[in-house]
Design an enzyme around this catalytic site. Sequence first.
Site, PDB file in Angstrom:
ATOM      1  N   GLU A  61      27.298  40.583  50.854  1.00  0.00           N
ATOM      2  CA  GLU A  61      28.046  41.308  49.828  1.00  0.00           C
ATOM      3  C   GLU A  61      27.639  40.817  48.449  1.00  0.00           C
ATOM      4  OE1 GLU A  61      32.201  40.646  50.575  1.00  0.00           O
ATOM      5  OE2 GLU A  61      32.039  41.191  52.690  1.00  0.00           O
ATOM      6  N   LEU A  83      33.649  29.141  47.418  1.00  0.00           N
ATOM      7  CA  LEU A  83      32.456  29.254  48.262  1.00  0.00           C
ATOM      8  C   LEU A  83      31.460  28.147  47.948  1.00  0.00           C
ATOM      9  CD1 LEU A  83      31.944  33.093  47.851  1.00  0.00           C
ATOM     10  CD2 LEU A  83      32.460  31.955  50.002  1.00  0.00           C
ATOM     11  N   LYS A  87      28.240  36.168  54.764  1.00  0.00           N
ATOM     12  CA  LYS A  87      29.387  35.823  55.619  1.00  0.00           C
ATOM     13  C   LYS A  87      29.016  36.016  57.086  1.00  0.00           C
ATOM     14  CE  LYS A  87      32.678  37.428  52.166  1.00  0.00           C
ATOM     15  NZ  LYS A  87      33.666  38.423  51.785  1.00  0.00           N
ATOM     16  N   ASP A 100      31.540  39.083  39.805  1.00  0.00           N
ATOM     17  CA  ASP A 100      31.961  38.117  38.798  1.00  0.00           C
ATOM     18  C   ASP A 100      33.248  38.608  38.134  1.00  0.00           C
ATOM     19  OD1 ASP A 100      31.801  35.826  37.433  1.00  0.00           O
ATOM     20  OD2 ASP A 100      30.144  36.403  36.128  1.00  0.00           O
ATOM     21  N   CYS A 122      35.457  22.818   8.378  1.00  0.00           N
ATOM     22  CA  CYS A 122      36.007  23.356   7.139  1.00  0.00           C
ATOM     23  C   CYS A 122      37.165  22.461   6.728  1.00  0.00           C
ATOM     24  CB  CYS A 122      36.503  24.786   7.373  1.00  0.00           C
ATOM     25  SG  CYS A 122      37.686  25.320   6.135  1.00  0.00           S
ATOM     26  N   TYR A 162      37.688  42.747  49.785  1.00  0.00           N
ATOM     27  CA  TYR A 162      36.700  42.323  50.770  1.00  0.00           C
ATOM     28  C   TYR A 162      37.241  41.457  51.914  1.00  0.00           C
ATOM     29  CZ  TYR A 162      36.616  38.666  47.155  1.00  0.00           C
ATOM     30  OH  TYR A 162      36.963  37.750  46.218  1.00  0.00           O
ATOM     31  N   CYS A 165      32.713  26.174   3.189  1.00  0.00           N
ATOM     32  CA  CYS A 165      33.067  27.015   4.326  1.00  0.00           C
ATOM     33  C   CYS A 165      32.747  28.473   3.988  1.00  0.00           C
ATOM     34  CB  CYS A 165      34.556  26.844   4.632  1.00  0.00           C
ATOM     35  SG  CYS A 165      35.180  28.064   5.796  1.00  0.00           S
ATOM     36  N   ASP A 185      40.123  67.411  34.817  1.00  0.00           N
ATOM     37  CA  ASP A 185      41.007  66.395  34.253  1.00  0.00           C
ATOM     38  C   ASP A 185      42.315  67.022  33.774  1.00  0.00           C
ATOM     39  OD1 ASP A 185      38.942  64.748  34.761  1.00  0.00           O
ATOM     40  OD2 ASP A 185      38.573  64.142  32.677  1.00  0.00           O
ATOM     41  N   LYS A 187      28.189  39.060  45.038  1.00  0.00           N
ATOM     42  CA  LYS A 187      29.204  38.113  44.568  1.00  0.00           C
ATOM     43  C   LYS A 187      29.683  38.624  43.215  1.00  0.00           C
ATOM     44  CE  LYS A 187      30.500  33.348  44.106  1.00  0.00           C
ATOM     45  NZ  LYS A 187      31.226  33.499  42.856  1.00  0.00           N
ATOM     46  N   LYS A 192      23.240  32.148  44.902  1.00  0.00           N
ATOM     47  CA  LYS A 192      23.287  32.547  43.489  1.00  0.00           C
ATOM     48  C   LYS A 192      21.963  33.139  42.999  1.00  0.00           C
ATOM     49  CE  LYS A 192      27.295  31.240  41.926  1.00  0.00           C
ATOM     50  NZ  LYS A 192      27.481  30.251  41.013  1.00  0.00           N
ATOM     51  N   ARG A 215      44.709  34.007  41.741  1.00  0.00           N
ATOM     52  CA  ARG A 215      44.350  32.912  42.621  1.00  0.00           C
ATOM     53  C   ARG A 215      45.150  31.646  42.280  1.00  0.00           C
ATOM     54  NH1 ARG A 215      41.000  28.564  42.922  1.00  0.00           N
ATOM     55  NH2 ARG A 215      40.023  28.245  44.934  1.00  0.00           N
ATOM     56  N   TYR A 226      44.627  67.734  36.576  1.00  0.00           N
ATOM     57  CA  TYR A 226      45.194  66.455  37.031  1.00  0.00           C
ATOM     58  C   TYR A 226      46.345  66.047  36.100  1.00  0.00           C
ATOM     59  CZ  TYR A 226      45.492  61.515  38.294  1.00  0.00           C
ATOM     60  OH  TYR A 226      45.942  60.287  38.702  1.00  0.00           O
ATOM     61  N   ASP A 227      46.093  66.136  34.791  1.00  0.00           N
ATOM     62  CA  ASP A 227      47.130  65.772  33.811  1.00  0.00           C
ATOM     63  C   ASP A 227      48.368  66.644  33.982  1.00  0.00           C
ATOM     64  OD1 ASP A 227      45.425  63.914  32.848  1.00  0.00           O
ATOM     65  OD2 ASP A 227      44.791  65.078  31.094  1.00  0.00           O
ATOM     66  N   CYS A 249      36.386  30.458   3.633  1.00  0.00           N
ATOM     67  CA  CYS A 249      37.377  30.246   2.569  1.00  0.00           C
ATOM     68  C   CYS A 249      36.807  29.510   1.360  1.00  0.00           C
ATOM     69  CB  CYS A 249      38.596  29.504   3.113  1.00  0.00           C
ATOM     70  SG  CYS A 249      38.289  27.781   3.520  1.00  0.00           S
ATOM     71  N   CYS A 262      42.359  28.326   5.366  1.00  0.00           N
ATOM     72  CA  CYS A 262      41.212  29.067   5.863  1.00  0.00           C
ATOM     73  C   CYS A 262      41.629  30.179   6.835  1.00  0.00           C
ATOM     74  CB  CYS A 262      40.240  28.117   6.552  1.00  0.00           C
ATOM     75  SG  CYS A 262      38.738  28.963   7.064  1.00  0.00           S
TER      76      CYS A 262
HETATM   77  S1  IVH Z   1      34.947  35.882  49.985  1.00  0.00           S
HETATM   78  C1  IVH Z   1      36.364  31.888  51.419  1.00  0.00           C
HETATM   79  N1  IVH Z   1      33.488  37.731  48.924  1.00  0.00           N
HETATM   80  O1  IVH Z   1      33.901  34.062  44.710  1.00  0.00           O
HETATM   81  C2  IVH Z   1      35.799  32.738  50.450  1.00  0.00           C
HETATM   82  N2  IVH Z   1      34.421  36.077  47.505  1.00  0.00           N
HETATM   83  O2  IVH Z   1      33.409  31.185  44.745  1.00  0.00           O
HETATM   84  C3  IVH Z   1      36.620  33.907  50.221  1.00  0.00           C
HETATM   85  N3  IVH Z   1      33.896  36.395  45.143  1.00  0.00           N
HETATM   86  O3  IVH Z   1      37.226  32.983  44.790  1.00  0.00           O
HETATM   87  C4  IVH Z   1      36.028  34.775  49.250  1.00  0.00           C
HETATM   88  N4  IVH Z   1      32.699  38.218  45.386  1.00  0.00           N
HETATM   89  O4  IVH Z   1      36.747  35.203  43.698  1.00  0.00           O
HETATM   90  C5  IVH Z   1      34.218  36.627  48.703  1.00  0.00           C
HETATM   91  N5  IVH Z   1      32.208  39.452  48.091  1.00  0.00           N
HETATM   92  C6  IVH Z   1      32.927  38.368  47.890  1.00  0.00           C
HETATM   93  C7  IVH Z   1      33.112  37.836  46.603  1.00  0.00           C
HETATM   94  C8  IVH Z   1      33.867  36.685  46.461  1.00  0.00           C
HETATM   95  C9  IVH Z   1      33.185  37.341  44.526  1.00  0.00           C
HETATM   96  C10 IVH Z   1      34.551  35.268  44.464  1.00  0.00           C
HETATM   97  C11 IVH Z   1      35.984  35.043  44.869  1.00  0.00           C
HETATM   98  C12 IVH Z   1      36.063  33.609  45.273  1.00  0.00           C
HETATM   99  C13 IVH Z   1      34.855  33.037  44.646  1.00  0.00           C
HETATM  100  C14 IVH Z   1      34.415  31.849  45.406  1.00  0.00           C
END
Ligand code: IVH
Length: 661
Positions: free
Chosen positions: A114, A84, A289, A118, A423, A225, A407, A34, A116, A313, A137, A37-38, A410, A429
């Site tokens: 892939e 999706l 996909k 969050d 409150c 992705y 409350c 590190d 999903k 999900k 987005r 690098y610095d 306060c 407060c």
């Molecule tokens: S593909 C047409 N791949 O999920 C869909 N989306 O509910 C294009 N997301 O807005 C997205 N992981 O923010 C894709 N591996 C993944 C994802 C992913 C998370 C999110 C993305 C999208 C939302 C749709």
Amino acid sequence: MTSESVKKKIEELRRQIEHHSRLYYIKDRPEISDSRYDELFRELKSLEEKYPELKDASSPTMRVGGVPREGFSKVKHAGRMLSLQAVHTKKDALGFDKRCRETLGVDKLDYICEPKLDGLSVELRYEKGVFIQGATRGDGIIGEDITENLRTIRSIPLKLRDTNLNHLVVRGEVVMLLKDFQELNKKHIKENKQAFANPRNAAAGSLRQLDPKIAAGRGLTAFIYEVIESSGRKIKTQEESLELLKDCGFMINAEIRHSDSIKEAIKYHSGLERGRDKLDYEIDGIVIKVNNLAYHDVLGVRSTTPRWAAAFKFEPRKETTIVEDIVVQVGRTGTLTPVALLRPVEVGGVTVSRATLHNMDEIERKDIRIKDKVKVQRAGDVIPQVISVDKEARTGNEEKFHMPGRCPVCGSPVIHEDVYYFCGGGILCPARMKESIKHFASKNAMDIEGLSNKTIELFFDRGLIKAVPDIYKLKKEDLLELPGWQEKSAQKLIDSIAKSKSTTLSRFIFGLGLRHVGRHLAEVLAANFKDIDELRKAKRGELEGIKEIGPKAAESVSDFFSGGKSLKIIEELKKSGLKIHNEAVRGKLKNLTFLFTGTLPSFSRNLAQAEVEARGGQVSSTLSGKVDYLVAGELPGSKFKKAKEKGVKIISEDEFKKLLK
Ligand code: IVH
């Protein structure tokens, strides 16, 4: 060094730093220490400072965050950013596969599976191999330009490795790693700032910071992705898109797998659902996909979701624990929310120790008691829900919960309505201070022009305004120390704060933020009391005797003024020079209609209108036969000429002031 050799040296340093940064952040396989690098980084920085003409937006030194912005500009996406369709069961997943195969007329389909993620989806644009723009987005068509904040994310290449690509637009997800999230929340709690509910909110909050230096310190990661537009290399499958992205230097999620059939995809789903807690970022399912991109075109898009992908999900995570206690939290609008303090339990990689119980109705419906054994569920948020009580496990020692009468923050009396509790402390407060300050400064209250909600957020977070009276203690020098504030803007705000010191009683009462006292009741109260001190001393019965003031509003007003705190705050405001106009002159302008034109140096339009209305007069926005006075300020508009033609009485600001007295 000659200028040519400096240029070469800078380029070499940039190349080395990007290379080691990639090894560290993307490959997780550093080759240098590190401190080395610095050292490289410092060397580059000092050369760039010495030779500013050689600065470059794609230099790694730009990742530390540039100048703060006033707001974000809008960016049109390269094509709609879709969402999706969700499936929740194996049966639904099989249905998705069947529909795709039937439309395409094929027996077998292979998929890319892939996680999903969050997080927050973003679109990145590269021209001639250089990162030039990144956007959120937004509504799917237009997003916000957050280029400077994205630049600070180490896993986003500022320069593509495959430089043959002249033009490239990609999409992906920005996430906050769980360890960074927990660290950030710990820091926020220590600094008395609001904790984020989940890593997604923390990532979103960081990306929307106007000051890129804040985003730079937040430890964000971007997984890419999707290739949206690319010049050069032809890609036929999602698998090839991911290869291309990897070659360019993007971070590709390590869990992505190819599946020969939907059955394999379903297996992948179960495997990842079991293993999700081992990941250091949050996922809430998988994305399946169709691999062949030519099929995407055939399958097409529904209104907002493509037919070639589905989000399968996961079940929300559940655990069992004990309710150690139930306490009350005061929200930013004054709402009292019961919160269960739980025996700490790990739910999906995150230790949870609190659960919101929403309101009394929820507690009674689920019959949640202190010491109960409960099942909790976390769906993304760190604050989980109590889903059920194990009544079989009761020992008889469990205690029912009751809302406090005062409350907890306060000490003001609590107001009870249906299942909700509030409150009654208004601006007294501390729990709701930020919102109270916004309300106090707002257009219909003190009308402090330029003190917008965003500015208040900034001042509050920096500790410049901790309570309402601090507004009047602000100094120009304090503002000049903040990013984005200059002499002119600072002076303007100081002037408008000074201007707001002269106000009407009804505006001031409204600004106190009392429950059940909106603009109209504030006017009613102002019409019935000589000044704020007379109102302060009014007994509840006296208040209830006023037409239009119901028992709830009367209670709210008398509760507010019952303690010494309200007197203290009013005295403090008066000491700062606040002049609350005595409206004993009400009725003075009864049946008179005013029209304004031009700028009045000592009144905002709102204040001028309030002054007239407080005295029973009316304000018109157009010149009609009803208008009795045209008040002409500086640079009057066309109304001035018309009024003259029609013989309407024209008065100056000074004459207007005399009428008010
Ligand atoms: S593909 C047409 N791949 O999920 C869909 N989306 O509910 C294009 N997301 O807005 C997205 N992981 O923010 C894709 N591996 C993944 C994802 C992913 C998370 C999110 C993305 C999208 C939302 C749709």
